[in-house]
Design a protein around this motif. Sequence first.
Motif, short mmCIF file in Angstrom:
data_model
loop_
_atom_site.label_atom_id
_atom_site.label_comp_id
_atom_site.label_asym_id
_atom_site.label_seq_id
_atom_site.Cartn_x
_atom_site.Cartn_y
_atom_site.Cartn_z
N GLY A 266 8.33 4.34 21.55
CA GLY A 266 7.46 4.31 20.61
C GLY A 266 7.90 4.12 19.37
N GLY B 34 -1.89 6.75 15.11
CA GLY B 34 -0.60 7.52 15.10
C GLY B 34 -0.27 8.14 15.98
N ALA C 249 6.02 1.46 17.91
CA ALA C 249 5.20 1.65 15.94
C ALA C 249 5.91 1.15 15.16
CB ALA C 249 5.79 3.24 15.66
N PHE D 195 -1.96 2.28 21.10
CA PHE D 195 -2.39 2.17 20.00
C PHE D 195 -3.43 2.19 19.06
CE2 PHE D 195 2.86 2.56 19.40
CZ PHE D 195 3.40 3.20 18.49
N ASN E 288 3.86 -2.58 16.06
CA ASN E 288 1.98 -2.43 15.51
C ASN E 288 1.90 -2.12 13.61
OD1 ASN E 288 0.66 -2.53 17.76
ND2 ASN E 288 2.17 -1.69 18.50
N ASN F 177 6.73 11.22 15.10
CA ASN F 177 7.47 10.98 14.98
C ASN F 177 8.49 12.37 15.70
OD1 ASN F 177 10.57 9.61 16.29
ND2 ASN F 177 10.99 10.36 14.44
N ARG G 27 9.48 -3.53 13.19
CA ARG G 27 9.21 -3.03 12.02
C ARG G 27 9.83 -4.53 11.48
NH1 ARG G 27 5.17 -0.95 8.44
NH2 ARG G 27 4.20 -1.88 6.45
N TYR H 271 11.84 2.33 14.67
CA TYR H 271 10.69 1.49 13.86
C TYR H 271 11.49 0.95 13.54
CZ TYR H 271 7.15 2.17 10.61
OH TYR H 271 5.86 1.62 9.66
N VAL I 132 2.34 8.39 18.78
CA VAL I 132 3.71 8.49 18.59
C VAL I 132 4.42 9.95 19.63
CG1 VAL I 132 5.88 8.46 17.17
CG2 VAL I 132 3.43 7.07 17.19
N MET J 132 2.86 0.35 12.26
CA MET J 132 1.95 1.67 11.49
C MET J 132 2.79 2.26 10.27
SD MET J 132 2.28 5.32 13.85
CE MET J 132 2.15 6.81 13.98
N PHE K 242 3.67 7.95 10.89
CA PHE K 242 5.05 7.41 12.01
C PHE K 242 6.09 8.61 11.95
CE2 PHE K 242 9.08 6.28 13.23
CZ PHE K 242 8.94 6.59 15.15
#
Length: 214
Positions: A130, A114, A134, A109, A137, A148, A81, A77, A117, A139, A144
């Motif tokens: 995943g 959400g 995430a 997504f 996108n 997760n 990000r 993630y 995930v 999230m 998340f």
Amino acid sequence: MLSLGDMTIAVLSELVATWGYLLVFVAVCVASAGIPVPAAEILVAAAIYAAHTHRLSIVVLVAAGSVGAIGGGMIGYGLGRTLGAASLARFGRYVGLGPARMRLGQYLFLVHGGKIVFFLRFVALLGPFGGLLAGTNRMPWGRFSLFNALGSVVWTLLVGVGAYAFGAFFQAVDRTVGIAAIALAIGLVVFLLIYVHRREAALQQKADALLSGS
């Protein structure tokens, strides 16, 4: 003379016997971060080894796999990000996340939000990505983290405990019944793989139709 498959099984068994819980933790963590390593195969081998030898605890194996999956998902993630969609589109193919899978992930997504995930853990092509998807996108972190964690624990329980139970069953029955059980299990896995492949192909077509021009 050993075949390649026999050598692979022998090497994997040796690794499991030597490194045990640490191997499961590292493999699942790395795979969940988006780097393709055979994490599921290692977890299955470790669980069967535990059932046959009782030198490993299935409870600790599941715990190690769950923590590794949660941690790896969080790393993925953060990378998604930080790097963003442009970087993943450029370099993702080196880890198996090409443009088509990026579109499929974005489509899932968009459609499912959400909760995808959680379910991505069980999707053959997108399972390891995943966290990356995430993050890409955007999230929310809290949402998340929840999905997760849930997906990581459920996936590890199903794979680890399922393999352990199968290993214990095979050890308890005679050879003929055991071989029949293996044949049935292989047939079921093949059926599921075919179904999942067809389902993913249909989803890929929808994703391409919606997002290929974006």
